[in-house]
Design a protein around this motif. Sequence first.
Motif, short mmCIF file in Angstrom:
data_model
loop_
_atom_site.label_atom_id
_atom_site.label_comp_id
_atom_site.label_asym_id
_atom_site.label_seq_id
_atom_site.Cartn_x
_atom_site.Cartn_y
_atom_site.Cartn_z
N GLN B 28 2.58 0.45 -20.54
CA GLN B 28 2.90 0.45 -19.16
C GLN B 28 3.22 -1.07 -18.62
N LEU B 59 -5.26 0.85 -15.86
CA LEU B 59 -4.96 2.17 -16.62
C LEU B 59 -5.73 2.10 -17.91
N GLU B 432 13.95 -0.07 -11.00
CA GLU B 432 14.09 0.51 -12.32
C GLU B 432 13.62 2.10 -12.13
N GLU B 434 12.23 3.89 -14.24
CA GLU B 434 11.11 4.05 -15.11
C GLU B 434 9.92 3.73 -14.26
N LYS B 437 9.18 5.56 -10.51
CA LYS B 437 8.60 6.79 -11.07
C LYS B 437 6.90 6.64 -10.84
N ARG B 438 6.48 5.39 -11.10
CA ARG B 438 5.11 5.01 -11.15
C ARG B 438 4.27 5.29 -9.82
N LEU B 439 5.23 5.23 -8.65
CA LEU B 439 4.82 5.34 -7.33
C LEU B 439 5.01 6.90 -6.89
N ASN B 440 3.96 7.65 -6.91
CA ASN B 440 4.30 9.10 -6.64
C ASN B 440 3.96 9.15 -4.94
N ASP B 442 3.58 11.69 -3.15
CA ASP B 442 2.67 12.60 -2.68
C ASP B 442 1.01 11.84 -2.77
N ILE B 443 1.09 11.06 -3.54
CA ILE B 443 -0.50 10.33 -3.45
C ILE B 443 -0.32 9.33 -2.55
#
Lengths: 155, 501
Positions: B28, B59, B432, B434, B437-440, B442-443
């Motif tokens: 991460q 995490l 980036e 990759e 992607k870490r920020l969704n 929907d959430i």
Amino acid sequence: MKKVYAFETKCLGCGLCEVYCRTAHSKFKDVVKAHNRDNVISAIVIENIFRQSKPISYFVLQCRHCLSPRCVKACISGAMHKDEQGIVHNDKKRCVGCLSCVSVCPFGAIKKSRDCKTISKCDLCVGYGEPLCVKNCPNDAIKLLDENEVEVALK
Amino acid sequence: MSLSFDIPVFEVVRNEKRCIQCQVCVRQCFNSVHSYDEDDNVVCTDDIKCVNCHRCVTLCPTRALIIKKYPLEFRENTNWTSNAIKEIYKQSQTGGVLLSSMGNPKAFPIYWDKILLNASQVTNPSIDPLREPMETKIMIGRKPEKLDFDVKGKLLTEMPPQVELSTPIMFSAMSYGSISRNAHESLARAATELGICYNTGEGGLNRDFYKYGKNTIVQVASGRFGVHKEYLSAGIAIEIKIGQGAKPGIGGHLPGKKVGEDVSATRMIPVGSDAISPAPHHDIYSIEDLRQLIFSLKETTSYKKPVFVKIAAVHNAAAIASGIVRAGADAIVVDGFRGGTGAAPTRVRDNVGIPIELALAAIDQRLVEEGIRNQASLIVAGSIRNSSDIVKAVALGADAVYVGSAAVIALGCHMCHTCSTGKCNWGIATQEPELVKRLNPDIMYKRLVNLVSAWNHEIQEMLGGMGINAIESLRGNRLMLRGIDLNEKELKVLGIKYAGE
């Protein structure tokens, strides 16, 4: 039947699903103990897809609980069985560690244990309410869905 | 290479008893602080790369990690602090301008914390917003001098275009490019659900986001990136950005490496080219020039969209604001010196501009005195941290506030101040794939909705406590405020009495 689905577009490849899967299938229910004292392996596996030696995408692999499972047919001791809900289980008491199931699984979703005496596969964490990989995914990339819900989610 | 004087800022403390070598931290951390040593089966750390973003800490499944201030001390000296020394090391090594992110972190007074609110006791009743109606809806835009009605009570006056907000909160301008697509989407979706507005920033608007147009304020800044007729018509209002609180008088610079296919198409610049916003608008050198731009934008959009003008809070903010109103702006946005940014020269961020509280009070006072306060709404920005800051801002004369830092904190920002590196581990200030992607969305859009809803509840409670049932009735009501720990001059600028008076 509800199954665990992983969405590549959301998966970060962090590996927390593997950590919690190991914990769920360990006799210790504590993360630290499950990893330090038990040698179970995770039934969910993240495969990295590399480009120029850098992982660019992740593919999460776990049992598809097939309609007509080859692992059940191949099992020589009757340890592999499909229950009335359609979940494919491995009965540890009967498993002789012949690894036939590992060799016939078309997805490679069954893994041999570290000591090669048994196998590890997804049992949907029956008894936990929700599979721990689903519950602990930090990005909602792993979901427990039925066939209709999957179609909606993929749209 | 010669010796580097760099020393770590943070120390990563790993509890070896709890570490299970799962390597979640290794995977991460985009700064490569953590690494796995296969020979010894241990996870190692390189403290010097750590920016304290808390991604690994959050995490880690066993809570084995803590990040601490690096314990190495310099000899104590109130003048030559460790920060002052390290900055010199850095500049003498690189020869470059120091860059920082987020707002002014220095210990200047925070006036919000020196202002206290009133509440009703005995002589007038307080109101319980759970049982009685409580209005937080506001309209942004120019208000007519007077209203004419016909005999049946029908409104005859033609109303200038207005923007309706369900609560006096909007998400600040953060461009697509400086923040990720997923962060942008989260803001847009949250604004739509909340009935408020978000701001595109100066990076244009991706066509995929045109569907959120009713809740979008499109910005026109000095770089004019992605500005075309369709863009101007896509939003509910247009904002001309003259200045920004974090770096008044300074332009912007989006490094070429952040300009990928999608950002390039949105900004209408070649892939990989640096997006440089000049310090001034090259067609604005006077209030008359500003008026021309305001009216060209109004003309382009058939006078259907209000035009906001955003300035940084600087010394003559009140006089400048008066000029902006007279130039025809429908709303003035004032951004205080604590306002955040993706990147600003450290010296500018830390030393230029004035606190938003003082600028707001001075501007509102000036516009009221000149009898032109109705001609434009007043929106303030620059570190609005919570709902009481908003209530105090409204009582000092603001119509609405912009929140930027608070919104990104809701999206997961841990204020590590390294947005400019493009390596945001939370997927906010990065391009980036990759990391994005870490920020969704929907959430994350739900977290923004939760934050603003919670603040709205608190605003209603505080209004009720003061016996006021509509936020409109609080605006400019400075009798609801009292100062504490302030001198005569500060009280005079703020236009409030001292506690006990």
